[in-house]
Each structure stands twice: as C-alpha cells, then as structure tokens.
Design a protein around this motif. Structure first.
Motif, PDB file in Angstrom:
ATOM      1  N   LEU A  86       0.818  -1.202   0.000  1.00  9.81           N
ATOM      2  CA  LEU A  86       0.000   0.000   0.000  1.00  9.81           C
ATOM      3  C   LEU A  86       0.856   1.257   0.000  1.00  9.81           C
ATOM      4  N   ILE A  87       1.983   1.232   0.689  1.00  9.56           N
ATOM      5  CA  ILE A  87       2.884   2.389   0.682  1.00  9.56           C
ATOM      6  C   ILE A  87       3.433   2.619  -0.721  1.00  9.56           C
ATOM      7  N   ILE A  88       3.882   1.541  -1.365  1.00  8.13           N
ATOM      8  CA  ILE A  88       4.444   1.664  -2.714  1.00  8.13           C
ATOM      9  C   ILE A  88       3.403   2.181  -3.698  1.00  8.13           C
ATOM     10  N   THR A  89       2.204   1.617  -3.656  1.00  9.27           N
ATOM     11  CA  THR A  89       1.166   2.051  -4.598  1.00  9.27           C
ATOM     12  C   THR A  89       0.719   3.484  -4.313  1.00  9.27           C
ATOM     13  N   ALA A  90       0.639   3.862  -3.034  1.00  7.55           N
ATOM     14  CA  ALA A  90       0.238   5.232  -2.697  1.00  7.55           C
ATOM     15  C   ALA A  90       1.277   6.240  -3.189  1.00  7.55           C
ATOM     16  N   LEU A  91       2.540   5.929  -2.978  1.00  6.67           N
ATOM     17  CA  LEU A  91       3.606   6.822  -3.447  1.00  6.67           C
ATOM     18  C   LEU A  91       3.588   6.919  -4.974  1.00  6.67           C
ATOM     19  N   PHE A  92       3.392   5.788  -5.625  1.00  5.32           N
ATOM     20  CA  PHE A  92       3.353   5.783  -7.086  1.00  5.32           C
ATOM     21  C   PHE A  92       2.170   6.592  -7.607  1.00  5.32           C
ATOM     22  N   VAL A 117       2.801  10.126  -9.637  1.00  6.37           N
ATOM     23  CA  VAL A 117       2.397  10.216 -11.044  1.00  6.37           C
ATOM     24  C   VAL A 117       1.318  11.274 -11.223  1.00  6.37           C
ATOM     25  N   ASP A 118       0.372  11.324 -10.290  1.00  3.82           N
ATOM     26  CA  ASP A 118      -0.684  12.320 -10.382  1.00  3.82           C
ATOM     27  C   ASP A 118      -0.120  13.740 -10.282  1.00  3.82           C
ATOM     28  N   GLY A 175      -4.367   8.991 -20.440  1.00  4.64           N
ATOM     29  CA  GLY A 175      -3.191   8.159 -20.190  1.00  4.64           C
ATOM     30  C   GLY A 175      -2.908   7.998 -18.710  1.00  4.64           C
ATOM     31  N   GLU A 176      -3.187   9.040 -17.930  1.00  6.30           N
ATOM     32  CA  GLU A 176      -2.964   8.958 -16.488  1.00  6.30           C
ATOM     33  C   GLU A 176      -3.871   7.916 -15.853  1.00  6.30           C
ATOM     34  N   THR A 177      -5.148   7.916 -16.234  1.00  6.66           N
ATOM     35  CA  THR A 177      -6.083   6.965 -15.646  1.00  6.66           C
ATOM     36  C   THR A 177      -5.693   5.524 -15.973  1.00  6.66           C
ATOM     37  N   VAL A 178      -5.154   5.309 -17.153  1.00  6.95           N
ATOM     38  CA  VAL A 178      -4.717   3.963 -17.535  1.00  6.95           C
ATOM     39  C   VAL A 178      -3.544   3.514 -16.669  1.00  6.95           C
ATOM     40  N   LEU A 179      -2.612   4.403 -16.425  1.00  6.49           N
ATOM     41  CA  LEU A 179      -1.446   4.064 -15.603  1.00  6.49           C
ATOM     42  C   LEU A 179      -1.843   3.672 -14.185  1.00  6.49           C
ATOM     43  N   PHE A 180      -2.954   4.197 -13.712  1.00  7.36           N
ATOM     44  CA  PHE A 180      -3.377   3.951 -12.333  1.00  7.36           C
ATOM     45  C   PHE A 180      -4.003   2.578 -12.137  1.00  7.36           C
ATOM     46  N   GLU A 181      -4.362   1.901 -13.206  1.00  8.95           N
ATOM     47  CA  GLU A 181      -5.134   0.669 -13.062  1.00  8.95           C
ATOM     48  C   GLU A 181      -4.343  -0.469 -12.404  1.00  8.95           C
ATOM     49  N   ALA A 193      -3.024  12.732   1.675  1.00 13.17           N
ATOM     50  CA  ALA A 193      -2.839  11.363   1.188  1.00 13.17           C
ATOM     51  C   ALA A 193      -1.626  10.702   1.840  1.00 13.17           C
ATOM     52  N   PHE A 194      -0.516  11.440   1.925  1.00 13.50           N
ATOM     53  CA  PHE A 194       0.686  10.886   2.535  1.00 13.50           C
ATOM     54  C   PHE A 194       0.518  10.736   4.048  1.00 13.50           C
ATOM     55  N   ALA A 195      -0.195  11.670   4.672  1.00 11.72           N
ATOM     56  CA  ALA A 195      -0.423  11.585   6.119  1.00 11.72           C
ATOM     57  C   ALA A 195      -1.265  10.359   6.474  1.00 11.72           C
TER      58      ALA A 195
END
Length: 223
Positions: free
Chosen positions: A34-40, A44-45, A65-71, A155-157
């Motif tokens: 979850l930390i890795i995906t949240a940071l990513f 990216v956003d 393209g951004e929404t696709v990367l998030f999947e 989000a980071f907090a």
C-alpha cells in the motif's frame, strides 16, 4: 470512442495488477504494497496535474493516459483489501464484514469532498468561481497548485494509519485471536461512521443548491 478504448485498456491493466499480486507479491507485506502504490499514484498524479495546471501541456489524451497508468496499482490495492476481509472475517459473518469495510471505504469520498469544500474556501482567488478557471491567471494557477499540494499532504499523512493494518495474514490471525473484544468498540465504530456520514452528506447537499452553497459551512464565501 477514445474514452471507451482507454477504458478497455485500463481493465486489462487492472487484471494485470491482480495477476501480478497473485504471481509475485502474494506473500509480500500488505503495508509495504500500500505504501508503494500510494507513493506511485500520488507521484504520477503530481506530474500530470502540475504540467496541466501551469499550462506546460494540456490535452485530453494526456489525462486519459494517467487513468490507464493507475489501473495496475488499483488492482494491487483491491487484492490487499480483499485479503484483509478474508483473514479478519469470522465464520458466518463474511458478508457483514465485507459490507462494513465496503461502507467505510465508500464513505471516504463524500467525507473527503466535504472537508475539501471547507478547507478550500480560504484559498484566494476563489476556487469555486468558474471565471477564475476561464481567465487562468498565473496567481490562480498557484492557488490551484496549492490545493493539490494540500490533498497530496493528506494522502501521505493517511499512510500513518497503516499501523492498524496487519502486515500479513499471520499477523491478522494473531490480532484477531489475541486482541480484546468489547461491545464498546462496536458502538464507537457505529457512532463515528454515522457522524461522518451525516457530516459528509449534509455539507455536500448544502453545496449543491444555489440558496445554500454560499454558506461557509458548505464551503462558500458566506451569504
């Protein structure tokens, strides 16, 4: 047509994320995933958002393209949430546990929107004035960027609450079997969720109608 094509590609990538967790990360720490995906996701956003906000590059396909990367990371998050439900559910209460956790998850969006409405009312130039977006002045771009930075900070907090997430299924089972069980915990959960639901729904409804959207409680500048 373009939106549909990107939607199909996104679904494929979401399935790829599910497969990747099953194939390579099934025994990886849930917190770490979850930390890795949240940071990513947030990093990216930031890239896409700030490039658009400051007018460096603006194109509809850019955001698609951004929404696709998030999947892919969304698929990872989905698997983690599902595994947590499986491990903490008592026999016969699987549906109740799933419903409770799904409700808490879905409550986050209207609650966050309500809090954002109240926080962003102090940003100047006014973020609720459509004319500012049309004029697109440099000062307003910095205001919009500041609102995004605040959202990323929240989000980071939120990652600090990962302490309450089991690290893996072994720890989930241990916590379930060894932590004390009291009725007051259930009552507190229902009360807090009910208050959050009432607050979120109230603020969002008030912000929908012209006669009440000006209220400061709804995120307006005052009637």
């Amino acid at each position: 047509l373009q939106n549909e094509v990107f939607s199909i590609v996104g679904s494929v990538l979401f399935a790829l994320g599910l497969w990747a967790v099953k194939r390579y990360f099934l025994h990886m720490s849930w917190r770490r995933m979850l930390i890795i995906t949240a940071l990513f996701l947030n990093t990216v956003d930031m890239f896409f958002s700030f490039i658009t906000i400051f007018g460096i590059f603006r194109n509809q396909y850019f955001f698609l393209g951004e929404t696709v990367l998030f999947e892919v990371p969304h698929g990872v998050n989905f698997v983690v949430s599902t595994l947590v439900i499986v491990e903490i559910s008592e026999t016969g209460n699987e549906g109740l546990t799933y419903g409770l956790l799904t409700t808490v998850h879905n409550l986050g969006d209207p609650l966050a929107r309500a809090i954002a409405n109240q926080l962003f009312q102090s940003f100047k130039p006014d973020l609720s004035d459509g004319a500012n977006f049309t004029e697109d002045k440099v000062s307003f771009r910095w205001t919009v960027a500041g609102s995004y930075l605040l959202s990323y900070a929240f989000a980071f907090a939120s990652l600090g609450f990962l302490y309450f997430l089991p690290n893996q299924k072994v720890q989930a089972q241990r916590w379930k079997n060894t932590w004390p069980r009291k009725a007051v915990y259930g009552v507190m959960t229902v009360v807090v969720l009910s208050m959050a639901l009432f607050y979120g729904v109230t603020v969002n409804f008030l912000s929908m109608f012209p006669s009440t959207m000006c209220l400061k409680f709804a995120g307006g500048q005052g009637c």
